[in-house]
Design a protein around this motif. Structure first.
Motif, PDB file in Angstrom:
ATOM      1  N   UNK A 164     -61.575  72.706  32.283  1.00 51.65           N
ATOM      2  CA  UNK A 164     -61.370  74.132  32.549  1.00 51.65           C
ATOM      3  C   UNK A 164     -61.437  74.433  34.042  1.00 51.65           C
ATOM      4  N   UNK A 165     -62.319  73.730  34.753  1.00 53.61           N
ATOM      5  CA  UNK A 165     -62.436  73.948  36.198  1.00 53.61           C
ATOM      6  C   UNK A 165     -61.203  73.410  36.914  1.00 53.61           C
ATOM      7  N   UNK A 166     -60.814  72.178  36.568  1.00 51.10           N
ATOM      8  CA  UNK A 166     -59.678  71.549  37.241  1.00 51.10           C
ATOM      9  C   UNK A 166     -58.389  72.317  36.979  1.00 51.10           C
ATOM     10  N   UNK A 167     -58.165  72.729  35.751  1.00 56.47           N
ATOM     11  CA  UNK A 167     -56.935  73.456  35.419  1.00 56.47           C
ATOM     12  C   UNK A 167     -56.887  74.784  36.161  1.00 56.47           C
ATOM     13  N   UNK A 168     -58.016  75.474  36.221  1.00 55.67           N
ATOM     14  CA  UNK A 168     -58.061  76.745  36.946  1.00 55.67           C
ATOM     15  C   UNK A 168     -57.794  76.539  38.435  1.00 55.67           C
ATOM     16  N   UNK A 169     -58.324  75.459  38.999  1.00 55.52           N
ATOM     17  CA  UNK A 169     -58.098  75.172  40.412  1.00 55.52           C
ATOM     18  C   UNK A 169     -56.629  74.861  40.680  1.00 55.52           C
ATOM     19  N   UNK A 170     -56.034  74.048  39.808  1.00 54.68           N
ATOM     20  CA  UNK A 170     -54.613  73.703  39.965  1.00 54.68           C
ATOM     21  C   UNK A 170     -53.756  74.961  39.878  1.00 54.68           C
ATOM     22  N   UNK A 171     -54.035  75.793  38.893  1.00 54.25           N
ATOM     23  CA  UNK A 171     -53.238  77.007  38.715  1.00 54.25           C
ATOM     24  C   UNK A 171     -53.422  77.995  39.853  1.00 54.25           C
ATOM     25  N   UNK A 172     -54.564  77.918  40.543  1.00 53.80           N
ATOM     26  CA  UNK A 172     -54.804  78.767  41.713  1.00 53.80           C
ATOM     27  C   UNK A 172     -54.197  78.173  42.978  1.00 53.80           C
ATOM     28  N   UNK A 173     -53.655  76.948  42.868  1.00 53.61           N
ATOM     29  CA  UNK A 173     -52.991  76.325  43.996  1.00 53.61           C
ATOM     30  C   UNK A 173     -53.884  75.501  44.893  1.00 53.61           C
ATOM     31  N   UNK A 174     -55.103  75.212  44.451  1.00 55.58           N
ATOM     32  CA  UNK A 174     -56.012  74.403  45.258  1.00 55.58           C
ATOM     33  C   UNK A 174     -55.855  72.924  44.917  1.00 55.58           C
ATOM     34  N   UNK A 175     -55.888  72.071  45.926  1.00 55.38           N
ATOM     35  CA  UNK A 175     -55.963  70.636  45.693  1.00 55.38           C
ATOM     36  C   UNK A 175     -57.292  70.316  45.015  1.00 55.38           C
ATOM     37  N   UNK A 176     -57.345  69.200  44.282  1.00 51.99           N
ATOM     38  CA  UNK A 176     -58.531  68.882  43.477  1.00 51.99           C
ATOM     39  C   UNK A 176     -58.935  67.429  43.660  1.00 51.99           C
ATOM     40  N   UNK A 177     -60.243  67.209  43.792  1.00 50.68           N
ATOM     41  CA  UNK A 177     -60.829  65.878  43.641  1.00 50.68           C
ATOM     42  C   UNK A 177     -61.877  65.997  42.540  1.00 50.68           C
ATOM     43  N   UNK A 178     -61.619  65.322  41.426  1.00 50.41           N
ATOM     44  CA  UNK A 178     -62.436  65.477  40.221  1.00 50.41           C
ATOM     45  C   UNK A 178     -63.213  64.206  39.939  1.00 50.41           C
ATOM     46  N   UNK A 179     -64.478  64.379  39.592  1.00 49.49           N
ATOM     47  CA  UNK A 179     -65.268  63.213  39.213  1.00 49.49           C
ATOM     48  C   UNK A 179     -64.744  62.660  37.893  1.00 49.49           C
ATOM     49  N   UNK A 180     -65.071  61.396  37.627  1.00 46.07           N
ATOM     50  CA  UNK A 180     -64.593  60.765  36.403  1.00 46.07           C
ATOM     51  C   UNK A 180     -65.683  60.833  35.324  1.00 46.07           C
ATOM     52  N   UNK A 181     -65.326  60.643  34.020  1.00 47.20           N
ATOM     53  CA  UNK A 181     -63.961  60.651  33.508  1.00 47.20           C
ATOM     54  C   UNK A 181     -63.345  62.031  33.699  1.00 47.20           C
ATOM     55  N   UNK A 182     -62.031  62.080  33.792  1.00 47.50           N
ATOM     56  CA  UNK A 182     -61.359  63.287  34.273  1.00 47.50           C
ATOM     57  C   UNK A 182     -61.590  64.489  33.365  1.00 47.50           C
ATOM     58  N   UNK A 183     -61.639  64.256  32.063  1.00 44.80           N
ATOM     59  CA  UNK A 183     -61.801  65.359  31.116  1.00 44.80           C
ATOM     60  C   UNK A 183     -62.706  64.918  29.968  1.00 44.80           C
ATOM     61  N   UNK A 184     -62.861  65.809  29.004  1.00 44.39           N
ATOM     62  CA  UNK A 184     -63.703  65.542  27.839  1.00 44.39           C
ATOM     63  C   UNK A 184     -62.993  64.652  26.833  1.00 44.39           C
TER      64      UNK A 184
END
Length: 398
Positions: free
Chosen positions: A100-120
């Protein structure tokens, strides 16, 4: 030359997670700023708004950019001028919140560095992949072991054919910190990692086997075909696996193994990978990361040390090094190498370019999807008494 030329400024970082009691949040903030290419300017440091704001002084985040939630941060930062708002978001929260955090960041146009594992789970990973593909953001996953200089040295050696055809990959990640049931003592790191509602379908395999699997994929480029897996929970009453072994068949006919344990006495953070090719073999160990052993029958064993100026050091190994030989580089520097490779792409994007999405030096969203597919198939195989199941996914590197 200015910092991050040609934009000639530091990239501005927003941190999600990392509040008081966090380990990995602090690692991300140090790694991102290590090379003076980024600065931490904003944060939503906890899911508890009060704790989030109380944690801000630990990172020297100004009060007006210490947010009570990631939603508040993305909304407020999006309204700031271009020369003020954050450039990228680092996600350092438990697994179940990543999507939910990563998708919201992408949709807001921010680049993302996400810890692993990437999702649930895999469904979330595939949806996140689509969101990234529909945007122009840079998306990296912090498989930090890919950032070690000798791992990158080995990758270039393997992909250039120095070891010949790769026939076997043995990767293990062995720890002992969960030998006792720490989650029953409400130890924060143990509690969420052993809770299926927060960690996902796998315990040790989701937490650390994903690193070992990714390391083999990154170094060899071999495409997987099938997996057979046994997962085991040895600590009584624990809800998720704390030990497991997977056997992998690769498309070229090679075999691989991934073993993960969090219940082995005296083991700290023992990541080891051995790779056998037709012309030679190599071994690298994370607890002694500045040495790599290369073996060939009939010849003395060679010990490669991390030396950016040595004639045997290739371009990838040299580029990942910061210090002269004999000055150890390790965990923070490896993390920083993931960041700095992603920064190169972010700068390219800021200049109006189109950075590569696949086959990047840093682990990307496709690697994140592969990791989630690996977890899903390992759990399913184990539930079917180690049945052989497919391990091919469209996200695999071409």
């Amino acid at each position: 030359m200015g910092v991050n030329a040609p934009i000639n400024r530091k990239l501005r970082m927003g941190l999600v997670g990392g509040g008081q009691g966090s380990f990995i949040g602090r690692v991300h903030s140090i790694a991102a700023c290590l090379d003076n290419r980024a600065e931490l300017v904003a944060g939503a440091l906890s899911s508890n708004p009060q704790r989030a704001k109380q944690s801000a002084p630990d990172y020297d985040i100004a009060d007006n950019r210490a947010y009570g939630s990631y939603e508040e941060m993305f909304d407020a930062e999006s309204k700031l001028p271009d020369d003020t708002r954050i450039d990228f978001v680092s996600i350092t929260t438990p697994n179940h919140t990543h999507f939910e955090i990563a998708k919201a960041a992408v949709e807001a146009g921010f680049n993302v560095i996400c810890d692993k594992p990437m999702t649930f789970d895999l469904a979330q990973a595939e949806e996140l992949q689509k969101a990234v593909e529909e945007s122009d953001v840079v998306f990296a996953v912090s498989h930090n072991y890919t950032g070690y200089p000798l791992v990158r040295q080995a990758r270039e050696m393997i992909l250039s054919g120095e070891l010949g055809e790769i026939q076997a990959v043995r990767a293990q990640y062995i720890q002992g910190w969960l030998r006792t049931k720490l989650e029953a003592e409400e130890q924060k790191q143990a509690a969420w990692r052993t809770d299926p509602s927060k960690s996902g379908a796998a315990g040790a395999f989701g937490d650390i086997a994903t690193h070992a699997y990714n390391l083999g994929r990154y170094m060899t480029g071999l495409l997987p075909e099938q997996v057979s897996c046994h997962l085991k929970t040895f600590v009584e009453g624990r809800q998720l696996d704390d030990y497991g072994t997977a056997v992998i068949r690769y498309q070229n006919g090679g075999l691989g193994t991934v073993t993960a344990s969090q219940i082995s006495h005296g083991r700290e953070n023992d990541v080891v990978i051995e790779i056998d090719g037709t012309k030679g073999a190599l071994q690298w160990r994370q607890e002694n990361p500045n040495e790599m052993i290369v073996r060939q029958n009939g010849e003395p064993h060679k010990i490669y040390t991390r030396d950016p100026n040595a004639p045997y050091t290739n371009a990838s190994g040299a580029a990942a090094s910061r210090l002269p030989a004999g000055h150890p580089e390790a965990f923070f520097e490896a993390f920083a190498n993931v960041y700095t490779a992603a920064f190169d792409a972010m700068v390219q994007r800021a200049e109006g370019g189109s950075p590569a999405r696949r086959d990047t030096v840093y682990p990307n969203v496709y690697d994140g999807v592969e990791g989630m597919y690996f977890i899903q198939q390992c759990v399913a195989s184990s539930d079917q008494d180690a049945a052989w199941l497919p391990l091919q996914h469209d996200a695999a590197r071409k």
